[in-house]
Design a protein around this motif. Structure first.
Motif, PDB file in Angstrom:
ATOM      1  N   ALA A 163      13.747   9.048 -10.512  1.00  0.00           N
ATOM      2  CA  ALA A 163      12.918   9.302  -9.339  1.00  0.00           C
ATOM      3  C   ALA A 163      12.512   7.976  -8.710  1.00  0.00           C
ATOM      4  CB  ALA A 163      11.678  10.094  -9.742  1.00  0.00           C
ATOM      5  N   LEU A 164      12.530   7.944  -7.382  1.00  0.00           N
ATOM      6  CA  LEU A 164      12.134   6.749  -6.646  1.00  0.00           C
ATOM      7  C   LEU A 164      10.633   6.771  -6.403  1.00  0.00           C
ATOM      8  CD1 LEU A 164      14.943   6.417  -3.949  1.00  0.00           C
ATOM      9  CD2 LEU A 164      14.702   5.143  -6.072  1.00  0.00           C
ATOM     10  N   ARG A 165       9.990   5.629  -6.642  1.00  0.00           N
ATOM     11  CA  ARG A 165       8.565   5.479  -6.364  1.00  0.00           C
ATOM     12  C   ARG A 165       8.365   4.234  -5.512  1.00  0.00           C
ATOM     13  NH1 ARG A 165       5.478   4.639 -11.500  1.00  0.00           N
ATOM     14  NH2 ARG A 165       7.348   3.449 -12.047  1.00  0.00           N
ATOM     15  N   GLY A 166       7.474   4.341  -4.545  1.00  0.00           N
ATOM     16  CA  GLY A 166       7.217   3.210  -3.659  1.00  0.00           C
ATOM     17  C   GLY A 166       5.750   2.858  -3.618  1.00  0.00           C
ATOM     18  N   PHE A 167       5.468   1.563  -3.546  1.00  0.00           N
ATOM     19  CA  PHE A 167       4.108   1.049  -3.444  1.00  0.00           C
ATOM     20  C   PHE A 167       4.071   0.054  -2.285  1.00  0.00           C
ATOM     21  CE2 PHE A 167       5.078   2.041  -7.828  1.00  0.00           C
ATOM     22  CZ  PHE A 167       3.989   2.808  -8.245  1.00  0.00           C
ATOM     23  N   CYS A 168       3.026   0.126  -1.482  1.00  0.00           N
ATOM     24  CA  CYS A 168       2.932  -0.801  -0.368  1.00  0.00           C
ATOM     25  C   CYS A 168       1.468  -1.143  -0.108  1.00  0.00           C
ATOM     26  CB  CYS A 168       3.570  -0.229   0.905  1.00  0.00           C
ATOM     27  SG  CYS A 168       2.688   1.185   1.599  1.00  0.00           S
ATOM     28  N   ASN A 169       1.278  -2.293   0.512  1.00  0.00           N
ATOM     29  CA  ASN A 169      -0.047  -2.743   0.894  1.00  0.00           C
ATOM     30  C   ASN A 169       0.113  -3.790   1.974  1.00  0.00           C
ATOM     31  OD1 ASN A 169      -2.787  -2.944   1.006  1.00  0.00           O
ATOM     32  ND2 ASN A 169      -3.073  -3.807  -1.042  1.00  0.00           N
ATOM     33  N   ALA A 170      -0.969  -4.106   2.669  1.00  0.00           N
ATOM     34  CA  ALA A 170      -0.928  -5.090   3.745  1.00  0.00           C
ATOM     35  C   ALA A 170      -2.282  -5.776   3.854  1.00  0.00           C
ATOM     36  CB  ALA A 170      -0.563  -4.434   5.072  1.00  0.00           C
ATOM     37  N   ASP A 171      -2.240  -7.017   4.297  1.00  0.00           N
ATOM     38  CA  ASP A 171      -3.501  -7.686   4.600  1.00  0.00           C
ATOM     39  C   ASP A 171      -3.925  -7.322   6.029  1.00  0.00           C
ATOM     40  OD1 ASP A 171      -1.816  -9.091   6.222  1.00  0.00           O
ATOM     41  OD2 ASP A 171      -2.195 -11.051   5.332  1.00  0.00           O
ATOM     42  N   TRP A 172      -5.021  -7.872   6.467  1.00  0.00           N
ATOM     43  CA  TRP A 172      -5.522  -7.538   7.810  1.00  0.00           C
ATOM     44  C   TRP A 172      -5.634  -8.823   8.608  1.00  0.00           C
ATOM     45  CZ3 TRP A 172      -6.455  -3.045  10.361  1.00  0.00           C
ATOM     46  CH2 TRP A 172      -7.201  -3.111  11.533  1.00  0.00           C
ATOM     47  N   ALA A 173      -4.721  -8.988   9.556  1.00  0.00           N
ATOM     48  CA  ALA A 173      -4.746 -10.170  10.434  1.00  0.00           C
ATOM     49  C   ALA A 173      -4.749 -11.451   9.608  1.00  0.00           C
ATOM     50  CB  ALA A 173      -5.946 -10.120  11.368  1.00  0.00           C
ATOM     51  N   GLY A 174      -3.829 -11.527   8.645  1.00  0.00           N
ATOM     52  CA  GLY A 174      -3.823 -12.671   7.747  1.00  0.00           C
ATOM     53  C   GLY A 174      -3.319 -13.959   8.366  1.00  0.00           C
ATOM     54  N   SER A 175      -2.502 -13.884   9.401  1.00  0.00           N
ATOM     55  CA  SER A 175      -1.961 -15.088  10.024  1.00  0.00           C
ATOM     56  C   SER A 175      -3.030 -15.767  10.872  1.00  0.00           C
ATOM     57  CB  SER A 175      -0.752 -14.733  10.888  1.00  0.00           C
ATOM     58  OG  SER A 175      -0.300 -15.857  11.608  1.00  0.00           O
ATOM     59  N   ARG A 176      -3.214 -17.035  10.667  1.00  0.00           N
ATOM     60  CA  ARG A 176      -4.201 -17.781  11.443  1.00  0.00           C
ATOM     61  C   ARG A 176      -3.684 -18.155  12.831  1.00  0.00           C
ATOM     62  NH1 ARG A 176      -6.580 -22.636   7.962  1.00  0.00           N
ATOM     63  NH2 ARG A 176      -7.748 -22.829   9.924  1.00  0.00           N
ATOM     64  N   ASP A 177      -2.381 -18.015  13.053  1.00  0.00           N
ATOM     65  CA  ASP A 177      -1.810 -18.380  14.352  1.00  0.00           C
ATOM     66  C   ASP A 177      -1.833 -17.228  15.340  1.00  0.00           C
ATOM     67  OD1 ASP A 177      -1.125 -21.072  13.622  1.00  0.00           O
ATOM     68  OD2 ASP A 177       0.523 -20.251  12.446  1.00  0.00           O
ATOM     69  N   ASP A 178      -1.390 -16.046  14.925  1.00  0.00           N
ATOM     70  CA  ASP A 178      -1.321 -14.911  15.848  1.00  0.00           C
ATOM     71  C   ASP A 178      -2.065 -13.679  15.348  1.00  0.00           C
ATOM     72  OD1 ASP A 178       0.320 -14.169  13.777  1.00  0.00           O
ATOM     73  OD2 ASP A 178       2.179 -14.345  14.928  1.00  0.00           O
ATOM     74  N   THR A 182       2.897  -7.187   5.398  1.00  0.00           N
ATOM     75  CA  THR A 182       3.070  -6.001   4.565  1.00  0.00           C
ATOM     76  C   THR A 182       3.980  -6.316   3.392  1.00  0.00           C
ATOM     77  OG1 THR A 182       2.821  -4.573   6.499  1.00  0.00           O
ATOM     78  CG2 THR A 182       3.813  -3.586   4.542  1.00  0.00           C
ATOM     79  N   GLY A 183       3.617  -5.806   2.234  1.00  0.00           N
ATOM     80  CA  GLY A 183       4.454  -5.947   1.042  1.00  0.00           C
ATOM     81  C   GLY A 183       4.749  -4.582   0.440  1.00  0.00           C
ATOM     82  N   PHE A 184       5.899  -4.456  -0.207  1.00  0.00           N
ATOM     83  CA  PHE A 184       6.263  -3.169  -0.805  1.00  0.00           C
ATOM     84  C   PHE A 184       7.081  -3.409  -2.063  1.00  0.00           C
ATOM     85  CE2 PHE A 184       9.831  -4.253   1.867  1.00  0.00           C
ATOM     86  CZ  PHE A 184      10.936  -3.865   1.130  1.00  0.00           C
ATOM     87  N   ALA A 185       7.137  -2.404  -2.909  1.00  0.00           N
ATOM     88  CA  ALA A 185       7.955  -2.429  -4.120  1.00  0.00           C
ATOM     89  C   ALA A 185       8.523  -1.034  -4.329  1.00  0.00           C
ATOM     90  CB  ALA A 185       7.134  -2.856  -5.333  1.00  0.00           C
ATOM     91  N   ILE A 186       9.835  -0.961  -4.564  1.00  0.00           N
ATOM     92  CA  ILE A 186      10.521   0.310  -4.790  1.00  0.00           C
ATOM     93  C   ILE A 186      11.044   0.322  -6.221  1.00  0.00           C
ATOM     94  CG2 ILE A 186      12.323   1.881  -4.010  1.00  0.00           C
ATOM     95  CD1 ILE A 186      10.173   1.399  -1.951  1.00  0.00           C
ATOM     96  N   TYR A 187      10.696   1.374  -6.957  1.00  0.00           N
ATOM     97  CA  TYR A 187      11.117   1.529  -8.339  1.00  0.00           C
ATOM     98  C   TYR A 187      12.020   2.749  -8.473  1.00  0.00           C
ATOM     99  CZ  TYR A 187       7.660  -1.834 -10.086  1.00  0.00           C
ATOM    100  OH  TYR A 187       6.955  -2.982 -10.354  1.00  0.00           O
ATOM    101  N   MET A 188      13.015   2.634  -9.322  1.00  0.00           N
ATOM    102  CA  MET A 188      13.774   3.797  -9.781  1.00  0.00           C
ATOM    103  C   MET A 188      13.459   3.981 -11.264  1.00  0.00           C
ATOM    104  SD  MET A 188      17.871   4.597  -9.851  1.00  0.00           S
ATOM    105  CE  MET A 188      17.985   5.054  -8.122  1.00  0.00           C
ATOM    106  N   GLY A 189      12.696   4.991 -11.568  1.00  0.00           N
ATOM    107  CA  GLY A 189      12.189   5.105 -12.912  1.00  0.00           C
ATOM    108  C   GLY A 189      11.195   3.993 -13.196  1.00  0.00           C
ATOM    109  N   ASP A 190      11.475   3.216 -14.231  1.00  0.00           N
ATOM    110  CA  ASP A 190      10.630   2.067 -14.576  1.00  0.00           C
ATOM    111  C   ASP A 190      11.240   0.747 -14.138  1.00  0.00           C
ATOM    112  OD1 ASP A 190       8.841   3.790 -15.862  1.00  0.00           O
ATOM    113  OD2 ASP A 190       9.975   3.728 -17.747  1.00  0.00           O
TER     114      ASP A 190
END
Length: 361
Positions: free
Chosen positions: A329-344, A349-357
């Motif tokens: 089974a595929l499992r996905g995890f994601c998260n993001a910061d909020w306006a992390g860039s000091r320029d713009d 966003t970061g993510f990780a996809i797992y198949m099983g373990d």
């Protein structure tokens, strides 16, 4: 003098239980008589909103070329064999579809017809058509043997026969063959040897810069040899190791620091790190961060890049572990910061996809 109204505490932030309700949430900015910051940016704390973190775990459709019923696999076939082949002079096997002419090579000129040219029937190294015609000929041959090309990856082929499966991966002239039946793999290799000039390299140990170590229950993929060659190439073999790839207080911008005299050195360093992220997800974030300054790198960016190499020197043998598991089974995890860039003020966003373990991406 008129007296100001007494300060009232703002209402508590609403808690969003479902990320799908975020778009329909109505936000009202309440003004108070207490002094407020003059910064023009409206933050989430000021608007009383809460950013949802969407961590999900669900099943997705697995590509048919990779779908295997592990529950019905015989116990002796659950440890699949992984073989490696190398094609000798791969591009010379391709048949040209266009008319291509070649001037007479030195040492083979026809003195009676010095202005004649050669009509090529087979591809040669250096022709722009050579990689394409080699792939077309090879893929057509193995599809005639009953293999099916995966729609998601044009270099991946699979063959199903009863409970047996063979998965075939080709990258130019490097080939991996994975299957549940060793006898079927040997028969397939024999057919390939009859049609093409190849070398059997046995069980896979080193493939495209990846070092593969295997026992009965686990496969470990590292890039130690590739990393050592990078440290030697860039003169960082004597660098002092550090415990983290990036200092927690580091915040990179496009304008801080002096421009590098030779930006190509910075680009070579960062480009080599991008290939390392295949087996080193612990440096994925910082490598993504430094890739944003490839056009006009500065000395502050180069310091961060060298720190990554110092971290890698102290963690040479870290890689990815793939364990045996009956669950796909595929499992996905994601998260993001909020306006992390000091320029713009853009988010990352970061993510990780797992198949099983096992981590896939």
């Amino acid at each position: 003098m008129p007296q100001s109204a007494p300060y009232q505490e703002p209402p508590p932030n609403p808690v969003i239980q479902d990320a799908s309700k975020l778009s329909s949430l109505s936000i009202e900015i309440i003004s108070h008589s207490a002094p407020r910051r003059s910064h023009p940016m409206i933050t989430r704390a000021q608007t009383g909103s809460l950013k949802p973190k969407a961590f999900f775990s669900s099943k997705y459709q697995i590509p048919a070329c990779l779908l295997v019923d592990f529950a019905n696999q015989p116990q002796e076939s659950q440890t699949w064999s992984i073989k490696q082949l190398d094609v000798s002079n791969a591009f010379l096997h391709g048949d040209l579809q266009e008319r291509v002419y070649l001037s007479q090579p030195p040492g083979f000129e026809d003195s009676s017809h010095p202005y004649h040219v050669c009509h090529l029937h087979k591809a040669l190294y250096g022709l722009k058509q050579a990689p394409r015609v080699w792939y077309m000929k090879f893929s057509a041959y193995i599809q005639q043997m009953g293999f099916h090309r995966c729609l998601y990856d044009q270099s991946l082929f699979s063959h199903h026969q009863g409970s047996d499966i063979i998965v075939f991966l080709i990258y130019v002239d490097d080939i991996l063959i994975i299957g549940s039946s060793l006898s079927k793999i040997k028969s397939f290799i024999a057919h390939l040897f009859a049609a093409f000039h190849m070398k059997d390299l046995g069980d896979v140990h080193f493939f495209l810069g990846l070092q593969i170590t295997r026992d009965e229950s686990i496969i470990i993929v590292t890039q130690t040899r590739y990393l050592l060659s990078l440290l030697q190439k860039f003169g960082l073999a004597a660098a002092k190791p550090v415990s983290t790839p990036m200092a927690s207080c580091t915040s990179l911008t496009t304008n801080k620091g002096a421009l590098l005299f030779d930006p190509s050195y910075y680009r070579r360093l960062v480009g080599s790190l991008q290939y390392l992220t295949l087996t080193r997800p612990d440096i994925s974030y910082v490598v993504h961060n430094i890739c944003q300054f490839m056009q006009h790198p500065r000395d502050t960016h180069l310091i961060v890049v060298k720190r990554i190499f110092r971290y890698l020197k102290g963690t040479l043998n870290i890689g990815l572990d793939f364990v045996k598991t009956p669950h796909i089974a595929l499992r996905g995890f994601c998260n993001a910061d909020w306006a992390g860039s000091r320029d713009d003020r853009r988010s990352t966003t970061g993510f990780a996809i797992y198949m099983g373990d096992n981590l896939l991406s």
